[in-house]
Structures are given as structure tokens and as C-alpha cells.
Design an enzyme around this catalytic site. Sequence first.
Site, PDB file in Angstrom:
ATOM      1  N   TYR A   1     -14.213  14.570  23.637  1.00 61.64           N
ATOM      2  CA  TYR A   1     -15.638  14.140  24.141  1.00 61.64           C
ATOM      3  C   TYR A   1     -16.615  15.242  23.854  1.00 61.64           C
ATOM      4  CZ  TYR A   1     -14.720  17.191  28.634  1.00 61.64           C
ATOM      5  OH  TYR A   1     -14.400  18.129  29.326  1.00 61.64           O
ATOM      6  N   GLU A   2     -17.973  14.946  23.771  1.00 57.85           N
ATOM      7  CA  GLU A   2     -18.928  15.593  23.102  1.00 57.85           C
ATOM      8  C   GLU A   2     -18.884  15.666  21.492  1.00 57.85           C
ATOM      9  OE1 GLU A   2     -21.834  16.462  24.517  1.00 57.85           O
ATOM     10  OE2 GLU A   2     -21.161  16.292  26.431  1.00 57.85           O
TER      11      GLU A   2
END
Lengths: 588, 588
Positions: B430-431
Site C-alpha cells: 500500500y501507498e
Amino acid sequence: MSYIHPYKDTAFCLEQIVEFDALCESGESDANMELAVAVLDEAGKFGADILAPLNKTGDLQGAKLSDYGVEASPGFNEAYQQFAENGWLSLAATEDFGGQNMPNVLNTAVNEVWHSANMAFALCPMLSMGAMESIAHHASEELQNTWLPKMVSGEWTGTMNLTESDAGSDLAAIKTQAVPEGDHYLVTGQKIFITWGDHQMTDNVVHLVLARLPDAPAGVKGISLFIVPKFTLDGAGEPATRNAVNCLSLEHKLGIHGSPTCVMEFAGAEGYLVGEPNKGLVYMFTMMNHARQAVGLQGLSISERAYQLALAYAKDRVQGTRRDGSRIPIIEFPDVRRMLLMMKSSIEAMRGLALVAAAELDRAAGASGETQKAHHSKRFELLTPIVKGWLTEMSQELTSLGVQIHGGMGYIEETGAAQHLRDARILTIYEGTTGIQALDLVGRKTLMDQGASLKLLLDEMQATSEALSQSAYPENSVVTGFEQALKDGMDAYQHLLVSAENDKHHAGSASTNFMMLFGYLCGGWTMVKGAMKARAMLDAGDGDQDFLNAKLHTARFYCEHMLPRTKSCLAVVKSGSDVVMAMPGEQF
Amino acid sequence: MSYIHPYKDTAFCLEQIVEFDALCESGESDANMELAVAVLDEAGKFGADILAPLNKTGDLQGAKLSDYGVEASPGFNEAYQQFAENGWLSLAATEDFGGQNMPNVLNTAVNEVWHSANMAFALCPMLSMGAMESIAHHASEELQNTWLPKMVSGEWTGTMNLTESDAGSDLAAIKTQAVPEGDHYLVTGQKIFITWGDHQMTDNVVHLVLARLPDAPAGVKGISLFIVPKFTLDGAGEPATRNAVNCLSLEHKLGIHGSPTCVMEFAGAEGYLVGEPNKGLVYMFTMMNHARQAVGLQGLSISERAYQLALAYAKDRVQGTRRDGSRIPIIEFPDVRRMLLMMKSSIEAMRGLALVAAAELDRAAGASGETQKAHHSKRFELLTPIVKGWLTEMSQELTSLGVQIHGGMGYIEETGAAQHLRDARILTIYEGTTGIQALDLVGRKTLMDQGASLKLLLDEMQATSEALSQSAYPENSVVTGFEQALKDGMDAYQHLLVSAENDKHHAGSASTNFMMLFGYLCGGWTMVKGAMKARAMLDAGDGDQDFLNAKLHTARFYCEHMLPRTKSCLAVVKSGSDVVMAMPGEQF
């Protein structure tokens, strides 16, 4: 979430790297490549059609403990009956007990299918095969006649009962007692982490149990091996009386939920001594070499399954747009390709090593003289900790890459990639942790014979390296990549022999990196062997050109991306033990 | 399963490596080391006493979706109220909106505590802080005055709504629409993977949403940023009317079960444009640099938690017996020590890099001129993909080692080690995945300025290397280890600049190994800086001698065991793109 057996890869490995036909001719089996391909084809179908669809079922609806004992996941019972009826347990067993006498290497290639399709299920036959192997090697003829036929047919399954709560890697601490009572023994104690320790899929479960006799010496020299069945037999050899052995509870595990991991209670259960008293540890080592190769194979299998899932996603998932407006499947992105090639090339190297190692057992069995027999036995034993240690460590990285390739979807359980990672996580732990494998390689398998076995292996690799160099192999990175890695291996080997004399903690401090170095190197050895064969076939215009060209690609990728890791392993091997041992415990 | 904040390590890092007092003097904050230690001490207590005990609760009883929306795990609501009341959300916010104006690096050090104690919980304030940052930088004064004070106080939380099912790494594909309606916009679309997208812990949730205006250009140049609250406000600024935004479902994830991951439906929800139209992507980059550093920090935090658990087990668990009959705790076995030292030394390097990077934001804010400001901003941006990429990749290996040290017990969920592994697995995804970070480092942060920023960093490291060499540092492996790794870094850097011109796929093929190489190197840089300080303090008789000696030990271990990995990274960087790109897709 389907699975397709990569039969072309397996066949190439058997035919070109293992040289299966020559192996069969020199041995006792009537097998040949044609038969092997037919067997693998059947196994592939059974794995894909029957076992693979139950893999997620096992994960979501794991084995349960009820009042009647352990109940397997939905569908497992029916699948097991078919598995047994098809004779898959009997492949490598001798004909004396109803087996098919197939080479160990072929059984190994077939077992890859089961573990890829459904590792939790496949643990049951895997443990059975290990128990059969042990009984076949060490038990009396009477015990063999009593127990083996129905294990070979799959009517009964087998288990291994080693671990106790205070005796994990340290078998010397085993406390389970076996007291003589007439013609048998009464076994009392508690065992933990017993895979498929109970279930209702068969009429009986045959436990192999490590225990101590009343007068046994302390430590590992006082351990004996017993057969303890779930049901003792009547005069006709049929299960009749429930024995005092029970599953007390099941572990709640990270993965392999379909495989019940039992706490087993032996409360004066009737048991029968295998072989001689106090020889249990020796018998265990035979069993463990097999079990460890089997777990190494699981590392290969689960990585292959994870690869297939990631590959399908990478071909399907689009991200970004070309100038003509078409969407781009992520397999075209260099970093995704890199991850897929890491998986594919490593899996090929792992399969090469697993099968080359498995074939050594067949070569030992078929050897014409004692010297050759001993040579192949030693090679099998030498490669065992590498197969177990390296393949299972690789499976951590590769199943994790399988998740990574899926991006955010990889973290969602429904996708299935995470299950492979969770399932794989046990592999570096059970049947001896990576640390134990590494110590076995460094200690028992290398230092104990002053490095003789490993030196022979290095010499063979040197010959391969020279042949590669003289073959005018066109891709220089393959030639130099293998040369460099081999040089690192020799360097590590020499360093170990010298350092072990002056530095008592060196072996322990260097062992894991030493083992991993030899894993990368041995895997690379099988890759360059395969590449040379593929190149020769291409030159001769033989075989599937695209497939053979892909073998050259993966070999090159492995040599350029994976083999350089030997350098960091070597650096650690050379750094000695002080850096590991010097810091006081309270500063951790 | 307790957690203790390693305050001495953090304080050493802040004081000696970041040089916190000098940083504060040159900046706008009134903070100093004394205050920092007091704040960390309070945070450590709150983390240990309130958040850590809820970590397993969140795992076992994850967030649930009911008719009323998302309900947090038991205990989370009460913990959040205390967290907000104690002002932990306001630490780094400006005083204008009720913040405490503390340096970013101190807030980062404090955030380590939250993520170690309970990562699933800490994601909620983490996302809030990111949203606040974004509003503070880019929204109008009116929007700031409306939304920020209650976010800073923790009365409302914030979220980031970027991803759509066809737009993950590829934001150009975003489809969510925003249509003007009077003084606001109506936002329509579906967002996935929205962390803490809904809950009942606060009276309002402030969503930051990427969407397209009707006349927006295609691709990334047509994305705008909107505030879309769960409740629109009445004249008094209080939540009044339920907005048309809802959580449709929660994902069933491998880990961080306590953190609800929502599919969010915007059905013509009232929203307010942040900044200018079509500038959403630029605003996202500010936000993303922060969020990415925060995720990198999570990699450190979860590794620290896993280390504490593994260490406690290794001290407690006995295996084997000494000649005098006493049992041996496994921490005395070399291979277990090796694993613990890999964890401890890597964690120290990761903390060093995370805090050094975080401090660059403070140095930029406190810089006296534009040149210095730009220098520190660029450094912050350069280090961001390394902090995100390397720390999170390391966390995979370290949490896995945490399981491994536990042996069979590590695979049992009740032990807790497996949860850390499961929780950590999202961090490289994620990110922005590791691949995205690596491309950012290679492309936007390096090739785009012809390597100028990275060259400046390498020059600083060269100065450190020379200082180390001239300091007569007694352990040669530290001096040469860092020298060698730095040489590998320079080699990779030069190779990248040259190759990128002739080989369009080189950057993509080499990027992950390039990023990892610089991760090991930058981590090593902070380790040798710390070691030089520790050595000087020891020579001067300052400080806790045992603690400082341990710093020398871990630096040495890091240089001998971890830094050699730069060699295999470099080999891959140099191997070019053909080996990655040449194999036809159908041969995978």
C-alpha cells in the site's frame, strides 16, 4: 485458482538433467521416460481435478476435533479414497508389500503434484510414506508383514511422533516411556505437533513413536522406536480394539488448516518395538533424510502453485495505457517480469536440485558395488539439508513475491496468494528448522568427513564449469556467473575447514549462510546442466524450440540475478563467530 | 505479548545521529532533547498500557460492517478517545489550528510507538495526519478553518480516497466524477482499499477524494482533489446532515484485521475543491511523500515489535543441556543469535534512516535561505522511496525471522509472531508497491535531475567514510564494510546514468535492486555515524558504557552481515534489461 502440472518442465528435468532412462537401466526398476510421462500425466490430472479444488476448502474449513476424534475438511475423505484406490501411495514401495517399485525420483516428481495441488492434504500420504519407509528399513519381518501391506494400499495411514513440548530440536530430552508387557510395550507420554495424528479417512492410523525403555541410557542413546496403532488388530489382522492413544487438541495455525496438527496422548498404549532397543535415533535419521527431502519438495511445490497464480494475474491485470489506447497487462512491466522470472527460474533450479538429489537414492540402490553405493548414499545425505534448507527458504521469498505481484489484491484472502504464503511459512520450521539443516550440512555432512563428500561435489561442479566453458556457450554471463559462484563455494568450503579448527562457534555462526550459498550454487549447477542440454538440442534441431529457448533464458536470468547472492553469503561465512557471539545477552 | 518502547535507542538516534538539539535551535520549534524524551516517555506508556493490549483483540475481532456502518474492534473506541484527549494527533500540527508545532522528526519517533503497539489502530491517526497535512498545504483558508481544528484535536478523523478497481498504481485511470453544484461539487464514484473509511469513533470523517471535473483533460492532468465529509456541517460548523458517502463492504485481509479496509461509494456526495482544479496529482505527491515515509516507519515499528517477542522467547526457551545439567536458553545458540542480531542491527539502521529522513523536513522548514530549503526538501524527497521501499521490504524478512526464532511455536497463532508477519505483509504494497518506490527513486528522484541529488548524498557518505577511516576506528570490518558498500553504491549510480540513455528498460529492470542497494547503504551510513559517536563517547567516558558498546557491536554486525548484500544488488543493476525483457510472454 486452478493448478496445471508443469509436465514439460518436469519431463525435461527428468530426461535431460537426471538422465532418467540411464538411471532406470542401471537400476532395478522397469521404468523409463515413456512410463514416467504417463504416470506424471495421470498424477497431473488427479492433482488438478480432485485435489486442487479442495485446497481452499481445507484453508477455510480446516480439520476439526469432535467427540469422535479429528474430522478432516469437507471433501478430503472422498479424495483420499480415490487417491488410495488409484495406488498413489504404493508407487515407490516394493512389490513384496503390494508396491509398484518405481524409482524414488519418479515418486518425488509425482509428489510435487500433490503438494502443489493441496499441500495440507498431501501431508497425510507424505507422512504415511515416511512411516512405511521406516518400517520397511528397520522393523522385523513380522511387523512388516503385519503393517506394511495396508499402508502401501492406503487402507491405513502412518504418522511420526517425535516432538514433545520440551523436546523439539533437542530429541535428547524426550520423556515418553515404553514399559515391556508380555510381547509388547505400554507407551505413555504426550507428543505435540503431530501431523494428521488422527482422522476418520481410514480404519486405522499407524503411529511411529519415539520413547524410552525403563533401563534406557540418558540422552539420544536411550531412544527407541515403536509402532503404536490407533486400533490393535485381531487374529485376522483387522483393526479390532481401540488403543489408548488419542488426539487431545488441534493447533490453531497460520496455515495448512486442512492438515490437523495434533497433541497426542499415549496413555499406556500398546506398542511394538521397531528393530533393536535404543537405536531409535539411528532409525530416525533414515526417516528424517526422506522426510526432509519431502519437505524441501513442498517448498518447490508451493512456489510453483504461487507462480501459476501470480502469472495468471500478471497476464490478466491491466494497468496504464499505450499510445494507441490499448491497456497494458502488467506482465509487460520490467519489475513484474523480474519478479516472475525470479519465481520461474528459481523454481526450475529448485526442481532440478530436488530431483537430482532424489535420484541419488535410486543410484545408490542400483549401484553395482559397495563403493558406488556408498558414494551415492553419501551424496543423498549431503544434499538432504540443502534440499530441505534452501528450497524451503526460497519458498518464503517466492510465495511472498506471488503476493507482491498481485498488488493490493494479494492481501485479500479470497485471491488465494496469501494462503500459499501462509501455508509455506511452516516449511522452514518442521522436520528440523533451517538452522538445524545448516548445522547438519556443516557438521555431520561436512566437518565429520573432513569435507570429503562436499569436495567430491565441488569437483563435479568444476567439471561442469569447465565443460560449459569449453562448449563455447554463447552467453558469457552464464559461464562466468556459474564460475564465480563455484569459486565462492570453494572459498566458503576451504574457509569452513580451516576456521572450524580454531573457532568453536564458527560452524554455528556461518552455517545458515554456508547452506544458502550451496543451495544457490547447486541450483545453478542443475540450471547450467539443463542449459547445455537445451543448447545442444537446439543446435541439433531437436525438440520444442520455443521451450528450449526459454530454458536458456531462465538459466541466464538465474545466473545474472540469483547466483550473485553467493557473494553476500560468502562474506558472512568469512566474518567468523566473534561478531555473532561477543555481544552480552543483556544488551539484546 | 507486551511491548516496551526502546526509548534509549530512539533517544540515541535523535540525539547523536539526527542531532536533534541543533535541529531545534535552527528551526521554529521550542523543542529540545529534554522535551523529546519526556514526550517519548509519555507515548511509550500510552502505547504499552493502552494500545498494545488491544493489538491481538483487533486481530481476532476485526472491524465489522453493520447496518450503522463500520464498527471498530472492541476497545478501540475508548482507546481512540484517550488518544485524542491526550493530544497525540496535534503534535506536529501548527499552533494556528490547535497544534503543538513539534518537529516532524519527533512526531515520527512518537508514531513509531503507535505502530509498534497496534498498527491496525495507528493507521487511523496516520491517515488523519496525512489528510491534515494535505489540507494545511493546499486548501483555502476557509476550508482550513472549517476542517482542520477538529481534525487536529482528533474530534474528526481523515481518510485518503485514491484507488479505484481499475486504477491502482495507475492514477490516470481514475473515473470518479465531481460535478459543480452551486458553491460545492457532487462527487460520484467508487473507491476501494480505503483504510478506516468509516467508523463510529468520531462524529465525522473527512474524506480526501481524487476525482475528475466534467471538463477535465484525460489522464493524470485531469485529476482534482476534494474534501467530502461523512456529515456536512450546519451553520455552527457542527456535523448535521448525512452525506451520500457509504462503506459498501469490508475486505477480508491477511492481516491488520483491526483496520477496516472499505469499499466506499460516493453517490453524488457534497464535496469541496481543494486548491485549484486539475492539480490533484501535484497535491497527491506532497501527501504521498508523507504517507510513504509513514508506511516505511510502520516497517520499522512492526519489526521492533516482532523482535521484542522473539527476544523474549529466545531468552525463555531452553533446548539442550550443559554438562553441569543446566538447560541452555536458545539465545546462546549461534544461529539464533545471528537471527536476533539481524533483527536488532537492521532495526537500528532502519530507525536511523527513518529519523534522518524525517528530520530533513524540519531542516527544510527551518532553513535560512531558499537554496538550503530546496536542498533539504530534495533530500527528503530522495530518501522517501528508500524509506518506504527498503524499510518495508526489510520488515518482511525481519518479521519472518521473528516467526523462525520461535520454531514450531511461531506457526501457532496464539504465540503472536505470525500476526506480525501477516500485518507486515501489506507494507510493501500500500501507498505504492516496492516496484513503484523503486521507479520513483530511479526516475523522478534520480534520472530527472541527472543524478544531482543522489550525487550530493553519495558525497556526504564519502565524507563520512573518510572521517571513519581517519578516526582510527578500531574495527576494520566497519571501515572497509562501509567503504565497499559505498563503492557499490557509486558504481550502481554511475551505471544507471549511463545505461538509462541507451537502454529504455534498464531503469525498470534495475530499479528494485537499485533501491534496495541504497537502502542497505543509507542504513549503514546511519549505523557508522552512530558508531563513531558511540566510540567518541566511550573514549570520553560519557554515557552508559554497556549500551554504547552494544552500539559498536550492532554496527559491526550490520557491516559484516548486512552490507555485503549491496554486491548482489549491484550485480543485478549491472546486468541490464535484456535478461528481464527478452523472454516471450507465452514462455512464462
